[in-house]
Structure formats: structure tokens, C-alpha cells
Design a protein around this motif. Structure first.
Motif, mmCIF file in Angstrom:
data_model
loop_
_atom_site.group_PDB
_atom_site.id
_atom_site.type_symbol
_atom_site.label_atom_id
_atom_site.label_comp_id
_atom_site.label_asym_id
_atom_site.label_seq_id
_atom_site.Cartn_x
_atom_site.Cartn_y
_atom_site.Cartn_z
ATOM 1 N N LEU A 1 0.825 -1.208 0.000
ATOM 2 C CA LEU A 1 0.000 0.000 0.000
ATOM 3 C C LEU A 1 0.861 1.261 0.000
ATOM 4 C CD1 LEU A 1 -2.809 -0.959 2.565
ATOM 5 C CD2 LEU A 1 -2.873 -1.105 0.073
ATOM 6 N N ASP A 2 2.054 1.177 0.624
ATOM 7 C CA ASP A 2 2.957 2.341 0.657
ATOM 8 C C ASP A 2 3.889 2.362 -0.552
ATOM 9 O OD1 ASP A 2 3.767 4.688 1.742
ATOM 10 O OD2 ASP A 2 4.631 3.841 3.554
ATOM 11 N N LYS A 3 3.680 1.419 -1.472
ATOM 12 C CA LYS A 3 4.428 1.334 -2.736
ATOM 13 C C LYS A 3 5.916 1.052 -2.507
ATOM 14 C CE LYS A 3 4.402 3.535 -7.315
ATOM 15 N NZ LYS A 3 4.231 4.789 -8.060
ATOM 16 N N PHE A 4 6.238 0.410 -1.364
ATOM 17 C CA PHE A 4 7.604 -0.042 -1.159
ATOM 18 C C PHE A 4 7.929 -1.179 -2.125
ATOM 19 C CE2 PHE A 4 7.428 1.397 3.535
ATOM 20 C CZ PHE A 4 7.810 2.671 3.163
ATOM 21 N N TYR A 5 6.923 -1.974 -2.422
ATOM 22 C CA TYR A 5 7.052 -3.062 -3.383
ATOM 23 C C TYR A 5 5.861 -3.011 -4.336
ATOM 24 C CZ TYR A 5 10.389 -5.071 -0.050
ATOM 25 O OH TYR A 5 11.451 -5.268 0.788
ATOM 26 N N SER A 6 6.034 -3.636 -5.491
ATOM 27 C CA SER A 6 4.934 -3.758 -6.459
ATOM 28 C C SER A 6 4.520 -5.212 -6.526
ATOM 29 C CB SER A 6 5.389 -3.282 -7.845
ATOM 30 O OG SER A 6 5.728 -1.912 -7.816
ATOM 31 N N SER B 1 4.171 12.064 -4.076
ATOM 32 C CA SER B 1 2.859 12.590 -3.722
ATOM 33 C C SER B 1 2.066 11.582 -2.897
ATOM 34 C CB SER B 1 2.080 12.943 -4.998
ATOM 35 O OG SER B 1 0.767 13.355 -4.690
ATOM 36 N N LEU B 2 2.153 10.309 -3.282
ATOM 37 C CA LEU B 2 1.465 9.251 -2.542
ATOM 38 C C LEU B 2 1.923 9.225 -1.089
ATOM 39 C CD1 LEU B 2 -0.259 6.583 -2.458
ATOM 40 C CD2 LEU B 2 1.884 5.402 -3.036
ATOM 41 N N ARG B 3 3.236 9.215 -0.887
ATOM 42 C CA ARG B 3 3.765 9.071 0.473
ATOM 43 C C ARG B 3 3.616 10.352 1.293
ATOM 44 N NH1 ARG B 3 8.953 5.613 -1.627
ATOM 45 N NH2 ARG B 3 7.781 3.701 -2.066
ATOM 46 N N ASP B 4 3.449 11.485 0.626
ATOM 47 C CA ASP B 4 3.137 12.716 1.368
ATOM 48 C C ASP B 4 1.804 12.593 2.093
ATOM 49 O OD1 ASP B 4 5.415 14.151 0.864
ATOM 50 O OD2 ASP B 4 4.629 15.167 -0.908
ATOM 51 N N ASN B 5 0.944 11.725 1.593
ATOM 52 C CA ASN B 5 -0.395 11.574 2.167
ATOM 53 C C ASN B 5 -0.514 10.377 3.107
ATOM 54 O OD1 ASN B 5 -2.307 13.626 0.767
ATOM 55 N ND2 ASN B 5 -1.023 12.828 -0.892
ATOM 56 N N ILE B 6 0.623 9.748 3.417
ATOM 57 C CA ILE B 6 0.608 8.558 4.271
ATOM 58 C C ILE B 6 1.518 8.770 5.466
ATOM 59 C CG2 ILE B 6 1.224 6.109 4.410
ATOM 60 C CD1 ILE B 6 0.495 5.842 1.476
ATOM 61 N N GLY B 7 1.007 8.436 6.647
ATOM 62 C CA GLY B 7 1.820 8.420 7.855
ATOM 63 C C GLY B 7 2.052 6.979 8.268
ATOM 64 N N LEU B 8 3.306 6.641 8.591
ATOM 65 C CA LEU B 8 3.660 5.251 8.873
ATOM 66 C C LEU B 8 4.357 5.164 10.223
ATOM 67 C CD1 LEU B 8 3.913 2.311 7.832
ATOM 68 C CD2 LEU B 8 6.084 2.974 6.775
ATOM 69 N N VAL B 9 3.830 4.338 11.094
ATOM 70 C CA VAL B 9 4.466 4.055 12.386
ATOM 71 C C VAL B 9 4.675 2.561 12.472
ATOM 72 C CG1 VAL B 9 4.292 4.181 14.895
ATOM 73 C CG2 VAL B 9 3.401 6.053 13.493
ATOM 74 N N LEU B 10 5.929 2.156 12.651
ATOM 75 C CA LEU B 10 6.278 0.740 12.663
ATOM 76 C C LEU B 10 6.539 0.250 14.077
ATOM 77 C CD1 LEU B 10 8.794 0.816 9.666
ATOM 78 C CD2 LEU B 10 6.382 0.182 9.588
ATOM 79 N N GLN B 11 6.688 -1.060 14.196
ATOM 80 C CA GLN B 11 7.018 -1.648 15.489
ATOM 81 C C GLN B 11 8.390 -1.177 15.944
ATOM 82 O OE1 GLN B 11 6.727 -5.903 15.540
ATOM 83 N NE2 GLN B 11 7.588 -6.120 17.581
#
Length: 596
Positions: free
Chosen positions: A397-402, A422-432
């Protein structure tokens, strides 16, 4: 890659400094002229002294003193001028080397930042190995620039000029000197062929050693907790032993060829002395005692590249090996992260995955014909056992992979068509486990929004319930973030996400490193920020997902259950097993009796 191929690749990085290069070449030519002065002066001086010894009327000290004064003045003046020329030539050459080294470093950093995530998870591209390719590549290529523009050009310019003077003085002596050169270069070429395979092995062991050391540093707590210091030390010792054997074999071959080349050079000097002495004895026209020393010194200038070439050739062969890995990074166009052109000013956050299959570069098949819809403005939880594919979905979903097949769309547009930034500007990601950069706490929080004011940074810290702990530190927000505890660093990462304030949020075990009170505080903050946003949450903590709008239960990369938390629980199956096991692990019945 051959020598000329390497020089062609270096040329675009050297040409921007063409004026420095021109100045270095001009000084190189002047230095080559200066290198011949000793031979010319000694030729004249020896003949003049010989003439003084045989002058009619006996030896005259006055004339001898004048001769010595002239010779001394010329030689001292020449040394002063040569020192100035050499200094300037080396300064210009070194400036070229340093600038090219900087350009290479900046270029490769820009390049790897553009790579897709699949590159970094592929075998052979581990962090330690990539770092070795970069470090060794930049070092060897900058040394090649130094060897070519600072060392080789002056040596060969001087050698060509000296050889021309030898031919001008006596063609036979010149031909003897010229005949030695191809023999030496043939030996050098054979050396390169013999050593190429060994150099590759040495480079491979360097990569393995660096990667091994990085693994030790990153796993120090695990190593010590299991008392495996000796195991890791033995593993490194085995790598070091292998490296030692290969380096010694490389040196052994190198020293053998260097000794052979030195022998050939000395044979040339002996032949020059014998030939010039013979020509003097037979009273050959233009030959004199001074010419013996003249030709010996000139041949010394001709053989100077021979004396230096083995070192330069070693460095050049190293560069050929390391350059392959380095330019492999610069020219890996297929590894560049794909990006479309589509942008949207109003992102709703509706994701659709249709018949998605995905396998990691390592060969792990993570997603199998998966379909799901993530509704905008709602909280969707991904639930499943470890390895079920939950984090992989977030990566897609974060386009790290296709995906290998199928489609992933956002607001009806395939992610392939979305502009990645632009996609990632609209995504906030918090990981373990979130990465904290070397720097201050304020710098780490501001990473979520570089233009944020100090007030915005402080507000984000309050939302993440870390503000009070920060201001209690001696340096407050200027404290080093890496000195914080794991739980505090997790809150810094969450504050970073609050500061970014995106319409889409991915939470992958966001409170895994926090205590119970901190978990409750962060949950309250996340509940507040979730309002009106698309949220995807992954958690093994049932309390984190029980109030989600929808749940997708995954097993081996497939969706096996889907619905609201209550509906899915009453369906039975995997989710009920996970839920009940979680309740039992927390002693939920005892907790309930205490609360009652």
C-alpha cells in the motif's frame, strides 16, 4: 571492464574540472622539462671538468670554481623551480581527486535513495556489503584519478621526453632503451591476468568481513544474552583467516612479478652503460665521457614509470574490481523506484487490492491471490499469526514493493500511476521498530514536517505523551534522540507522524515497545487522530483492534475472514482462536474479577 573503459567512465566526472586539469597538465609538461635538466647539466659538467684536467698549462682553480658555481646555481635554481611546479601540479591534481571523490559520493547516495525496496532485500545487497561497495569504490576511483593525473602523466611525460633526448643524442642507445619498455609492459600485463581472480576473492572477503562486523554491532544484546561472544569471534576469525590466505597469495604473486620487472630494469641500465662506454672507447662521433652519465640519467627517467608502475598497476587493478560494484550501483536503472505522474489534491483513502500475488526477492511467497477493500475514513485492522502477510500488505500500500500480479489502487487509480512522492506525502507510517536518526529530538520530530515551527513540534510531542519527559532532560528538545529509551524513541516516531498529519495512517504494532500507561495514552492520541482518516492497523494486541470498523483475518497470505470485530468473532475460526488466546494470555478472567 578494462582500463580504457574505466577511464571513459571517469571522464564525465573529471571534465567539470577541465581548467584545473589543464593547469595540472601544463605544470606536468614543465615538470617533465625540469626532470631532464640534471642529465643535461651533468653531461656538460663532466665534459667540462674532463677538459679542465687536460688543459695546456695545467689545472686552473679559478676556472674550476666558476664552473662549479654555474653548475650549482643551475641545479639549485632548477630544484627550486621544480619544487614550485611539483607543488602546484599536485595541488591541482589533488583538488581534482577530492572534488571527483565528493561527486562520486553524492551521486551514489542520490542513486541508492532512488532504489526500490526490493533492491535492499535482495541477496548480496545487505547494508554492510552495499557500504563496502560504496566505500571501496569511491576510494579506489579517487585513487585512480590521483594515479592518472598526478602520478602517471608526469612520469610518462618525463619518460617520453627523456627517450626523445636519448634518440636525438644516439639512435643506438635510444633503441636499447626503447626495447626494454615492451618487455616490462608484457610482464605487467601477465601479472594483471594472474592476479585478477585473486583480487575478486579479496574483495568478496572484505564485503563478508564488513557485513559480519555490522551484524555483530547490531546484534550485541542478543550475542551477550546468549553468551555467544566466542561463537561470533570464531566466525570472524574464520573470515579473517580466509582473507589472510587470499591477501598473502595476492602479495606473493605481486612480489614475484615485481622482482622480475626490477631485474629487467637493471638489465636495461647495464646495457646502456656497456653500450655508451663502448661507443666512447671507439671514439664514436658525438660520444664522450659526459654522454655516459647523460644516457644513464635519461634512462633513469625513462625507467621511472617502470619503478612506479607496479604500485599504480596494483591500484588500477583494484579500481577495476571495485569499480564494477560501484558503477553497478550507479547504472542499475532497473532498480530505480518506479513513479507515475498522477497526483491528487484531495486524497480520500480508498484502497482496493484485487487478486494480488507477491513474492519477496528472497523467494518468500507472502501474498497469494489476495483481494480486499479498505474503506476511506474508517479503521481497518489486519489480523493474523506471524508471517501471515500483514506487514507485506502495508508495504504494498505504501508502494515499497509492487505486486507480481493483480492490482493495488488508491481512490480508483493504480498505484503504478501515482507519483510516488505525492502518494507518500499523504501517508503516515508508524512501525514496530522505527528508525531514529542521529541528531536532536527536535530534528527527529521535525523529520515528519521539515517546515514545522517549534510550537508545532512541541504540540506533536504532547500528542505523543513525550513532551514532559523531553523538557525534563538537561538539554530538552536539543538532547540526542539516540540516547532515549526504546519506548521513548517509539513515541518520538509517533510524534513525527502526528506532525505530518496525513489523511492516511498505517500503524504496524505502534505500541509494541511501550508500557501499559504509555500504551493507553498513545491509544487515546491515535483514537483522536483517526477521526476522518483512513487507518490501517496491525497489532497482536486485541485492545488495539477490537474497536476497528473492519477486520481482515489473514492466513498464509490469504484473506480467510472479513467483517466487523463482533461478526468475525462469532464466525469462529482463526480470529476467535487468536482472540481467545490473547484473552487467556492476559488472564482476562482474573483481571475481570479484580475489576468487579
Amino acid at each position: 571492464m578494462g582500463v580504457f573503459g574505466l577511464l571513459r567512465k571517469l571522464l564525465p566526472y573529471v571534465l567539470p574540472y577541465r581548467w584545473l586539469l589543464l593547469a595540472a597538465l601544463l605544470l606536468t609538461a614543465l615538470g617533465a622539462v625540469m626532470s631532464q635538466v640534471n642529465a643535461i647539466v651533468l653531461d656538460r659538467a663532466v665534459d667540462a671538468i674532463n677538459g679542465l684536467l687536460h688543459i695546456e698549462g695545467g689545472f686552473e682553480w679559478g676556472r674550476a670554481a666558476r664552473l662549479l658555481l654555474i653548475v650549482s646555481s643551475v641545479l639549485i635554481g632548477k630544484e627550486i623551480l621544480a619544487a614550485v611546479i611539483t607543488f602546484g601540479q599536485r595541488i591541482f591534481g589533488e583538488k581534482i581527486r577530492i572534488n571527483v571523490s565528493r561527486d562520486f559520493s553524492l551521486r551514489v547516495v542520490d542513486r541508492i535513495l532512488s532504489f526500490r525496496m526490493a533492491f535492499f532485500s535482495s541477496e548480496g545487497n545487505e547494508a554492510g556489503k552495499v557500504q563496502t561497495r560504496i566505500d571501496r569504490g569511491v576510494m579506489s576511483l579517487s585513487n585512480t584519478v590521483k594515479n592518472f593525473f598526478i602520478d602517471i602523466l608526469p612520469l610518462f611525460t618525463s619518460a617520453i621526453m627523456a627517450l626523445a633526448l636519448m634518440f636525438a643524442a644516439n639512435i643506438y642507445v635510444g633503441m636499447v632503451a626503447l626495447a626494454i619498455i615492451p618487455v616490462y609492459f608484457w610482464i605487467t600485463a601477465r601479472q594483471g591476468v594472474r592476479m585478477k581472480g585473486w583480487r575478486r576473492r579479496v574483495f568478496g572477503t572484505h564485503q563478508a568481513l564488513n557485513h559480519g562486523i555490522m551484524n555483530i554491532l547490531e546484534s550485541m544484546n542478543v550475542i551477550k544474552s546468549f553468551n555467544r561472544e566466542r561463537v561470533e569471534a570464531d566466525r570472524q576469525a574464520a573470515l579473517q583467516d580466509d582473507s589472510t590466505v587470499q591477501q598473502m597469495q595476492t602479495r606473493r604473486i605481486s612480489f614475484l612479478f615485481e622482482g622480475l620487472k626490477s631485474f629487467v630494469e637493471q638489465i636495461g641500465t647495464v646495457l646502456i652503460i656497456i653500450l655508451t662506454a663502448y661507443l666512447v672507447l671507439i671514439d664514436y662521433p658525438g660520444m664522450s665521457i659526459g654522454k655516459i652519465m647523460y644516457h644513464v640519467l635519461l634512462f633513469s627517467n625513462v625507467s621511472a614509470p617502470i619503478r612506479q608502475l607496479h604500485r599504480i598497476y596494483d591500484d588500477l587493478n583494484d579500481a577495476l574490481i571495485y569499480a564494477e560494484g560501484f558503477f553497478g550501483l550507479l547504472e542499475a536503472d532497473e532498480e530505480v523506484e518506479p513513479s507515475g505522474q498522477y497526483k491528487s489534491e484531495m486524497v480520500k483513502g480508498r484502497f482496493e487490492l484485487r487478486n494480488v500475488d507477491f513474492t519477496y526477492p528472497s523467494g518468500t511467497h507472502a501474498i497469494d491471490n489476495l483481494s480486499m477493500t479498505i474503506e476511506p475514513g474508517k479503521t481497518t485492522a489486519l489480523v493474523g499469526l506471524s508471517g501471515a502477510g500483514k506487514s507485506t500488505i502495508v508495504n504494498l500500500l505504501d508502494k515499497f514493493y509492487s505486486p507480481d500480479s493483480g492490482s493495488v489502487t488508491l481512490d480508483g487509480v493504480n498505484l503504478k500511476e501515482w507519483d510516488t512522492a505525492s502518494l507518500r506525502d499523504n501517508i503516515g507510517l508508524v512501525l514496530q521498530k522505527n528508525h531514529i536518526f542521529s541528531g536532536t529530538i527536535e530534528e527527529n520530530i521535525r523529520y515528519g514536517k521539515p517546515t514545522a515551527t517549534r510550537q508545532e513540534v512541541e504540540q506533536a510531542a504532547r500528542q505523543a505523551y513525550i513532551y514532559d519527559q523531553i523538557v525534563a532532560l538537561p538539554d530538552g528538545f536539543e538532547s540526542q534522540a539516540l540516547n532515549l529509551s526504546g519506548g521513548q524513541q517509539q513515541r518520538i516516531a509517533i510524534a513525527r507522524m502526528f506532525l505530518k498529519n496525513p489523511p492516511i495512517i498505517f500503524l504496524d504494532e505502534p505500541t509494541a515497545s511501550l508500557d501499559a500507561i504509555a500504551t493507553e495514552q498513545i491509544k487515546n492520541s491515535i483514537d483522536a487522530i483517526k477521526q476522518g482518516r483512513t487507518v490501517v492497523i496491525i497489532s497482536h494486541n486485541i485492545g488495539q483492534i477490537i474497536d476497528s470498523d473492519e477486520i481482515y483475518v489473514l492466513d498464509k497470505g490469504r484473506v480467510v475472514q472479513h467483517g466487523t470485530p463482533d461478526d468475525v468473532y462469532h464466525q469462529g475460526g482463526l480470529y476467535k482462536q487468536i482472540f481467545d488466546a490473547s484473552a487467556r494470555s492476559m488472564n482476562a478472567d482474573k483481571i475481570a474479577s479484580v475489576l468487579s
